[in-house]
Design a protein around this motif. Structure first.
Motif, mmCIF file in Angstrom:
data_model
loop_
_atom_site.group_PDB
_atom_site.id
_atom_site.type_symbol
_atom_site.label_atom_id
_atom_site.label_comp_id
_atom_site.label_asym_id
_atom_site.label_seq_id
_atom_site.Cartn_x
_atom_site.Cartn_y
_atom_site.Cartn_z
ATOM 1 N N HIS A 49 0.853 -1.189 0.000
ATOM 2 C CA HIS A 49 0.000 0.000 0.000
ATOM 3 C C HIS A 49 0.884 1.232 0.000
ATOM 4 C CE1 HIS A 49 -3.632 -2.331 0.932
ATOM 5 N NE2 HIS A 49 -2.762 -3.133 1.514
ATOM 6 N N ARG A 50 0.372 2.324 -0.577
ATOM 7 C CA ARG A 50 1.122 3.585 -0.618
ATOM 8 C C ARG A 50 0.646 4.508 0.492
ATOM 9 N NH1 ARG A 50 0.390 6.843 -5.651
ATOM 10 N NH2 ARG A 50 -1.754 6.134 -5.556
ATOM 11 N N GLN A 51 1.573 5.281 1.039
ATOM 12 C CA GLN A 51 1.269 6.322 2.018
ATOM 13 C C GLN A 51 0.303 5.806 3.082
ATOM 14 O OE1 GLN A 51 3.189 8.768 1.957
ATOM 15 N NE2 GLN A 51 3.986 8.611 -0.116
ATOM 16 N N LYS A 52 0.771 4.828 3.828
ATOM 17 C CA LYS A 52 -0.040 4.121 4.826
ATOM 18 C C LYS A 52 0.165 4.739 6.213
ATOM 19 C CE LYS A 52 -2.455 0.521 6.191
ATOM 20 N NZ LYS A 52 -3.871 0.547 5.986
ATOM 21 N N PRO A 53 -0.911 5.257 6.832
ATOM 22 C CA PRO A 53 -0.788 5.741 8.213
ATOM 23 C C PRO A 53 -0.537 4.575 9.175
ATOM 24 C CG PRO A 53 -2.776 6.617 7.171
ATOM 25 C CD PRO A 53 -2.235 5.523 6.280
ATOM 26 N N ILE A 54 0.503 4.724 9.981
ATOM 27 C CA ILE A 54 0.817 3.766 11.038
ATOM 28 C C ILE A 54 1.200 4.581 12.260
ATOM 29 C CG2 ILE A 54 2.371 1.935 11.812
ATOM 30 C CD1 ILE A 54 2.689 1.075 8.917
ATOM 31 N N ASP A 55 0.477 4.352 13.359
ATOM 32 C CA ASP A 55 0.697 5.108 14.587
ATOM 33 C C ASP A 55 0.524 6.590 14.251
ATOM 34 O OD1 ASP A 55 1.312 4.758 17.451
ATOM 35 O OD2 ASP A 55 3.151 5.871 16.992
ATOM 36 N N ARG A 56 1.525 7.413 14.529
ATOM 37 C CA ARG A 56 1.409 8.845 14.225
ATOM 38 C C ARG A 56 2.247 9.245 13.016
ATOM 39 N NH1 ARG A 56 4.971 8.295 18.568
ATOM 40 N NH2 ARG A 56 6.826 9.587 18.401
ATOM 41 N N PHE A 57 2.555 8.260 12.183
ATOM 42 C CA PHE A 57 3.415 8.472 11.015
ATOM 43 C C PHE A 57 2.710 7.992 9.752
ATOM 44 C CE2 PHE A 57 6.122 7.469 14.674
ATOM 45 C CZ PHE A 57 6.827 8.660 14.784
ATOM 46 N N ILE A 58 3.288 8.368 8.613
ATOM 47 C CA ILE A 58 2.844 7.838 7.323
ATOM 48 C C ILE A 58 4.062 7.186 6.674
ATOM 49 C CG2 ILE A 58 1.949 8.383 5.036
ATOM 50 C CD1 ILE A 58 0.392 10.687 6.331
ATOM 51 N N VAL A 59 3.891 5.922 6.289
ATOM 52 C CA VAL A 59 4.968 5.155 5.656
ATOM 53 C C VAL A 59 4.748 5.200 4.149
ATOM 54 C CG1 VAL A 59 6.037 2.878 5.520
ATOM 55 C CG2 VAL A 59 5.115 3.673 7.689
ATOM 56 N N ASP A 60 5.824 5.447 3.396
ATOM 57 C CA ASP A 60 5.685 5.570 1.937
ATOM 58 C C ASP A 60 5.041 4.335 1.318
ATOM 59 O OD1 ASP A 60 6.798 8.137 1.899
ATOM 60 O OD2 ASP A 60 8.832 7.377 1.628
ATOM 61 N N PHE A 61 5.548 3.143 1.668
ATOM 62 C CA PHE A 61 4.983 1.884 1.176
ATOM 63 C C PHE A 61 4.940 0.910 2.344
ATOM 64 C CE2 PHE A 61 7.207 3.887 -2.344
ATOM 65 C CZ PHE A 61 6.211 3.937 -3.307
ATOM 66 N N PHE A 62 3.886 0.100 2.392
ATOM 67 C CA PHE A 62 3.751 -0.830 3.508
ATOM 68 C C PHE A 62 3.114 -2.127 3.045
ATOM 69 C CE2 PHE A 62 1.345 -2.522 7.185
ATOM 70 C CZ PHE A 62 2.428 -2.802 7.988
ATOM 71 N N CYS A 63 3.698 -3.245 3.503
ATOM 72 C CA CYS A 63 3.122 -4.561 3.275
ATOM 73 C C CYS A 63 2.794 -5.159 4.636
ATOM 74 C CB CYS A 63 4.088 -5.467 2.518
ATOM 75 S SG CYS A 63 3.448 -7.156 2.340
ATOM 76 N N TYR A 64 1.510 -5.370 4.876
ATOM 77 C CA TYR A 64 1.064 -5.856 6.172
ATOM 78 C C TYR A 64 1.554 -7.275 6.446
ATOM 79 C CZ TYR A 64 -2.045 -5.951 10.210
ATOM 80 O OH TYR A 64 -2.542 -6.003 11.473
ATOM 81 N N GLU A 65 1.455 -8.141 5.445
ATOM 82 C CA GLU A 65 1.849 -9.535 5.648
ATOM 83 C C GLU A 65 3.330 -9.660 6.012
ATOM 84 O OE1 GLU A 65 1.539 -13.878 3.438
ATOM 85 O OE2 GLU A 65 0.716 -12.113 2.451
ATOM 86 N N LEU A 66 4.161 -8.829 5.376
ATOM 87 C CA LEU A 66 5.597 -8.852 5.654
ATOM 88 C C LEU A 66 5.967 -7.987 6.859
ATOM 89 C CD1 LEU A 66 6.865 -8.310 1.992
ATOM 90 C CD2 LEU A 66 7.045 -10.441 3.306
ATOM 91 N N MET A 67 5.020 -7.151 7.301
ATOM 92 C CA MET A 67 5.301 -6.135 8.333
ATOM 93 C C MET A 67 6.536 -5.341 7.903
ATOM 94 S SD MET A 67 2.945 -6.024 10.567
ATOM 95 C CE MET A 67 3.532 -5.312 12.097
ATOM 96 N N LEU A 68 6.494 -4.873 6.640
ATOM 97 C CA LEU A 68 7.609 -4.164 6.034
ATOM 98 C C LEU A 68 7.172 -2.789 5.563
ATOM 99 C CD1 LEU A 68 10.479 -4.008 4.814
ATOM 100 C CD2 LEU A 68 9.521 -5.077 2.737
ATOM 101 N N GLY A 69 7.894 -1.789 6.011
ATOM 102 C CA GLY A 69 7.715 -0.432 5.522
ATOM 103 C C GLY A 69 8.895 -0.084 4.626
ATOM 104 N N ILE A 70 8.616 0.635 3.556
ATOM 105 C CA ILE A 70 9.673 1.103 2.665
ATOM 106 C C ILE A 70 9.577 2.617 2.625
ATOM 107 C CG2 ILE A 70 10.585 1.110 0.309
ATOM 108 C CD1 ILE A 70 9.343 -1.697 -0.033
ATOM 109 N N GLU A 71 10.699 3.264 2.913
ATOM 110 C CA GLU A 71 10.760 4.714 2.938
ATOM 111 C C GLU A 71 11.686 5.207 1.838
ATOM 112 O OE1 GLU A 71 9.405 7.112 5.910
ATOM 113 O OE2 GLU A 71 8.135 5.635 4.899
ATOM 114 N N LEU A 72 11.243 6.240 1.115
ATOM 115 C CA LEU A 72 12.072 6.882 0.105
ATOM 116 C C LEU A 72 12.451 8.262 0.608
ATOM 117 C CD1 LEU A 72 10.332 5.973 -3.271
ATOM 118 C CD2 LEU A 72 12.026 4.712 -1.949
ATOM 119 N N ASP A 73 13.735 8.537 0.608
ATOM 120 C CA ASP A 73 14.242 9.797 1.136
ATOM 121 C C ASP A 73 14.703 10.700 -0.001
ATOM 122 O OD1 ASP A 73 13.805 8.692 3.617
ATOM 123 O OD2 ASP A 73 15.911 8.229 3.988
#
Length: 127
Positions: free
Chosen positions: A46-70
Motif C-alpha cells: 500500500h502507498r502512504q499508509k498511516p501507522i501510529d502517528r506516522f505515514i509510511v511511503d509503502f507498507f506490506c502488512y503480511e511482511l510487516m515491512l515499511g519502505i521509505e524513500l528519502d
C-alpha cells in the motif's frame, strides 16, 4: 494462518495520506509501478499508509515491512532525527523498515528491487 496484528494509526492522518498519494514524487511513482498489483512475490503493498502517528511511503502488512524513500529534504539533521524516531517507533510496532534515496530508485532500480526481494526471501525462510 496466524492472526494479524492490529497496528494503530491516527485517523487524522488519512486525509493527509490521501493527499500524499495524489502528489507522489517521481521516485515514489517509479517504485510503485514495481510494487503494485502484488508483483513482489504476490505480496500486497500500500502507498502512504498511516501507522501510529506516522505515514509510511509503502507498507506490506503480511511482511510487516515499511519502505521509505528519502528525497533531498531528508539531508537535513532535523529530518534525519525525525526519521530515526519514526523508524524506532515502527520497529517497536514490529515493522521492519527498508530505506532508499530517491536517487537510488531513479538510477539503481534493480538494486532497490533486489534489496526488497532479499528481505522477502529472508522472511519466507522464517515462516
Amino acid at each position: 494462518m496466524k492472526k494479524r496484528k492490529i497496528i494503530p494509526y491516527d485517523p487524522k492522518l488519512k486525509a493527509y495520506a490521501r493527499s500524499l498519494r495524489n502528489n507522489s514524487t517521481k521516485a515514489e511513482i517509479y517504485l510503485w509501478l514495481k510494487l503494485k498489483g502484488k508483483q513482489m512475490h504476490g505480496y500486497d503493498f500500500h502507498r502512504q499508509k498511516p501507522i501510529d502517528r506516522f505515514i509510511v511511503d509503502f507498507f506490506c502488512y503480511e511482511l510487516m515491512l515499511g519502505i521509505e524513500l528519502d528525497g533531498f529534504t531528508h539531508e537535513s539533521i532535523e529530518v534525519q532525527r525525525k526519521d530515526e524516531i519514526k523508524e524506532k517507533r515502527l520497529n517497536q510496532l514490529g515493522v521492519s523498515v527498508l530505506r532508499f534515496t530517491d536517487a537510488e530508485v531513479k538510477t539503481q532500480m534493480e538494486s532497490v528491487l533486489r534489496a526488497i526481494l532479499d528481505y522477502i526471501e529472508d522472511y519466507e525462510k522464517e515462516i
